[in-house]
Enzyme design. Structure first.
Site, PDB file in Angstrom:
ATOM      1  N   ASP A 295      -7.809 -11.301   4.161  1.00 31.11           N
ATOM      2  CA  ASP A 295      -7.086 -10.515   3.156  1.00 31.11           C
ATOM      3  C   ASP A 295      -8.042 -10.319   1.989  1.00 31.11           C
ATOM      4  O   ASP A 295      -9.098 -10.965   1.924  1.00 31.11           O
ATOM      5  CB  ASP A 295      -5.816 -11.259   2.711  1.00 31.11           C
ATOM      6  CG  ASP A 295      -5.054 -10.522   1.612  1.00 31.11           C
ATOM      7  OD1 ASP A 295      -4.903  -9.293   1.705  1.00 31.11           O
ATOM      8  OD2 ASP A 295      -4.629 -11.164   0.633  1.00 31.11           O
ATOM      9  N   SER A 296      -7.637  -9.496   1.032  1.00 28.92           N
ATOM     10  CA  SER A 296      -8.447  -9.345  -0.178  1.00 28.92           C
ATOM     11  C   SER A 296      -8.437 -10.622  -1.007  1.00 28.92           C
ATOM     12  O   SER A 296      -9.232 -10.754  -1.927  1.00 28.92           O
ATOM     13  CB  SER A 296      -7.884  -8.201  -1.021  1.00 28.92           C
ATOM     14  OG  SER A 296      -6.571  -8.532  -1.442  1.00 28.92           O
TER      15      SER A 296
ATOM     16  N   CYS B 226      -3.530  -7.926   5.507  1.00 31.77           N
ATOM     17  CA  CYS B 226      -3.535  -7.127   4.276  1.00 31.77           C
ATOM     18  C   CYS B 226      -3.050  -5.724   4.629  1.00 31.77           C
ATOM     19  O   CYS B 226      -3.647  -5.055   5.488  1.00 31.77           O
ATOM     20  CB  CYS B 226      -4.959  -7.077   3.737  1.00 31.77           C
ATOM     21  SG  CYS B 226      -5.172  -5.979   2.328  1.00 31.77           S
TER      22      CYS B 226
ATOM     23  N   CYS C 166       3.080  -5.722   0.450  1.00 31.67           N
ATOM     24  CA  CYS C 166       1.751  -6.275   0.169  1.00 31.67           C
ATOM     25  C   CYS C 166       1.869  -7.766   0.432  1.00 31.67           C
ATOM     26  O   CYS C 166       2.867  -8.388   0.034  1.00 31.67           O
ATOM     27  CB  CYS C 166       1.374  -6.015  -1.286  1.00 31.67           C
ATOM     28  SG  CYS C 166      -0.028  -6.987  -1.885  1.00 31.67           S
ATOM     29  N   THR C 167       0.882  -8.331   1.089  1.00 31.53           N
ATOM     30  CA  THR C 167       1.031  -9.732   1.517  1.00 31.53           C
ATOM     31  C   THR C 167       1.011 -10.721   0.347  1.00 31.53           C
ATOM     32  O   THR C 167       1.389 -11.879   0.509  1.00 31.53           O
ATOM     33  CB  THR C 167      -0.055 -10.111   2.543  1.00 31.53           C
ATOM     34  OG1 THR C 167      -1.358  -9.807   2.002  1.00 31.53           O
ATOM     35  CG2 THR C 167       0.133  -9.334   3.835  1.00 31.53           C
ATOM     36  N   HIS C 168       0.598 -10.270  -0.823  1.00 31.35           N
ATOM     37  CA  HIS C 168       0.679 -11.143  -2.001  1.00 31.35           C
ATOM     38  C   HIS C 168       2.129 -11.319  -2.487  1.00 31.35           C
ATOM     39  O   HIS C 168       2.485 -12.347  -3.051  1.00 31.35           O
ATOM     40  CB  HIS C 168      -0.127 -10.554  -3.163  1.00 31.35           C
ATOM     41  CG  HIS C 168      -1.603 -10.784  -3.087  1.00 31.35           C
ATOM     42  ND1 HIS C 168      -2.419 -10.159  -2.184  1.00 31.35           N
ATOM     43  CD2 HIS C 168      -2.420 -11.589  -3.822  1.00 31.35           C
ATOM     44  CE1 HIS C 168      -3.681 -10.543  -2.373  1.00 31.35           C
ATOM     45  NE2 HIS C 168      -3.698 -11.414  -3.368  1.00 31.35           N
TER      46      HIS C 168
ATOM     47  N   TYR D 181      -8.051  -4.887  -3.466  1.00 27.98           N
ATOM     48  CA  TYR D 181      -8.317  -3.745  -2.592  1.00 27.98           C
ATOM     49  C   TYR D 181      -7.419  -2.558  -2.962  1.00 27.98           C
ATOM     50  O   TYR D 181      -7.786  -1.407  -2.805  1.00 27.98           O
ATOM     51  CB  TYR D 181      -8.011  -4.107  -1.134  1.00 27.98           C
ATOM     52  CG  TYR D 181      -9.036  -4.955  -0.396  1.00 27.98           C
ATOM     53  CD1 TYR D 181     -10.204  -5.416  -1.004  1.00 27.98           C
ATOM     54  CD2 TYR D 181      -8.817  -5.281   0.945  1.00 27.98           C
ATOM     55  CE1 TYR D 181     -11.120  -6.180  -0.292  1.00 27.98           C
ATOM     56  CE2 TYR D 181      -9.726  -6.042   1.660  1.00 27.98           C
ATOM     57  CZ  TYR D 181     -10.875  -6.495   1.046  1.00 27.98           C
ATOM     58  OH  TYR D 181     -11.763  -7.233   1.756  1.00 27.98           O
ATOM     59  N   GLY D 182      -6.222  -2.866  -3.360  1.00 24.75           N
ATOM     60  CA  GLY D 182      -5.172  -1.848  -3.477  1.00 24.75           C
ATOM     61  C   GLY D 182      -5.417  -0.801  -4.533  1.00 24.75           C
ATOM     62  O   GLY D 182      -4.797   0.251  -4.535  1.00 24.75           O
TER      63      GLY D 182
HETATM   64  N1  DGL Z   1      -2.703  -8.306  -0.066  1.00 22.39           N
HETATM   65  C1  DGL Z   1      -3.082  -6.941  -0.018  1.00 22.39           C
HETATM   66  C2  DGL Z   1      -2.054  -6.096   0.748  1.00 22.39           C
HETATM   67  O1  DGL Z   1      -1.311  -6.611   1.569  1.00 22.39           O
HETATM   68  C3  DGL Z   1      -3.453  -6.208  -1.276  1.00 22.39           C
HETATM   69  C4  DGL Z   1      -3.852  -6.907  -2.499  1.00 22.39           C
HETATM   70  C5  DGL Z   1      -4.929  -6.170  -3.240  1.00 22.39           C
HETATM   71  O2  DGL Z   1      -4.664  -5.144  -3.896  1.00 22.39           O
HETATM   72  O3  DGL Z   1      -6.073  -6.607  -3.120  1.00 22.39           O
HETATM   73  O4  DGL Z   1      -1.995  -4.909   0.575  1.00 22.39           O
END
Ligand code: DGL
Length: 290
Positions: free
Chosen positions: A25-26, A89, A203-205, A57-58
């Site tokens: 993931d990021s 991610c 988003c996985t966060h 990443y987003g």
């Molecule tokens: N965890 C990432 C996702 O599922 C994105 C987080 C980020 O923006 O880096 O999209």
């Protein structure tokens, strides 16, 4: 007499140590997927890479996300000889999974996407909130998914700049402020016909902000995230490739079977694993060139 084998290695029928499953993931968000993977596949070994040094990443362009996804996959394949890859991610899945599958046609690759289909099936009000990164919501993959469901349901899409970063740094004040702002901007949540009764955490966060979000939208709203379906799909794909770890009497669930790496702060990943997975892990920092 058989020589003792390290307890953290699952053993295949051949007697060789089984390959690990790579997960990236990021940042720390993919831990929400790793949690589901460990529950579904307790005899597997995992290698987790948090690309925190190149996050978020987003809010970056596709070229950045695709380049980083390739670099991490190359690292996992060449250095860890992974038998499967989970792109934990949503943003990286949307931008890069097609290219990754083309580059590694023999590697089972599982991605994650916002749980729009299960949400559409479950919602009674047919009004569904979707929180995700700007990158995911702008992607062609997401647009296609949305298009296929739009006739049945109204989706309220909310890009959540800054929320993943606040979660990454466990900044409670920023998490609260971002969640309040974004849920407020989306509209009303609840079970009445003009309210959103379902919230997709795309988003996985975001599952790590679930308590804060729950306080804001109320107890009746259903939350949907993709960790468990991804874990089930990983099991199916490994089984289809005859690559599930053998289970035998000495191959007990592998409580300490994951390796953790980060391109950013080891402390952040260490604390996140402790807080969310109740795991005390040794995190190694590394550089993965793009
Ligand atoms: N965890 C990432 C996702 O599922 C994105 C987080 C980020 O923006 O880096 O999209």
């Amino acid at each position: 007499m058989l020589s003792p084998r390290p307890k953290h290695l699952a053993v295949q029928a051949t007697g060789r140590p089984a390959g690990a499953i790579g997960v990236f993931d990021s940042g720390v968000g993919g831990l929400s997927v790793l949690k589901a993977l460990r529950a579904e596949l307790p005899h597997e070994r995992f290698v987790y890479v948090a690309d925190s040094g190149h996050a978020p990443y987003g809010e970056r362009d596709d070229v950045h996300v695709v380049t980083r996804s390739h670099a991490i996959t190359r690292h996992l394949v060449t250095q860890h000889h992974i038998k499967a890859l989970v792109v934990a991610c949503n943003t990286a899945t949307a931008a890069a999974i097609q290219a990754l599958r083309q580059s590694y046609p023999d590697l089972p690759i599982i991605g994650i996407e916002p749980a729009l289909k299960p949400a559409a099936a479950a919602s009674q009000t047919h009004l569904i909130g979707v929180m995700a990164t700007r990158g995911t919501l702008n992607s062609e993959k997401f647009r296609n998914l949305l298009e296929s469901l739009r006739s049945q349901t109204t989706f309220v899409l909310q890009p959540c700049d800054g929320l993943a970063d606040a979660i990454e740094h466990a900044d409670a004040t920023k998490i609260e402020a971002a969640c309040a702002y974004y849920t407020g901007a989306m509209g009303r949540f609840g079970l009445n016909s003009d309210e959103m009764d379902t919230l997709v955490l795309g988003c996985t966060h975001y599952p790590f902000a679930e308590n804060t979000l729950r306080n804001l939208v109320g107890a009746n709203v259903a939350f949907l995230e993709g960790g468990a379906p991804v874990a089930r799909q990983t099991r199916r794909l490994l089984a289809a490739h005859h690559q599930l770890a053998e289970i035998n009497s000495t191959n007990l669930p592998l409580a300490d079977s994951s390796d953790f790496f980060t391109t950013g702060s080891a402390d952040i990943l260490h604390q996140a694993a402790q807080r969310w997975l109740q795991l005390q892990v040794h995190v190694r920092t590394l550089t993965i060139e793009s």
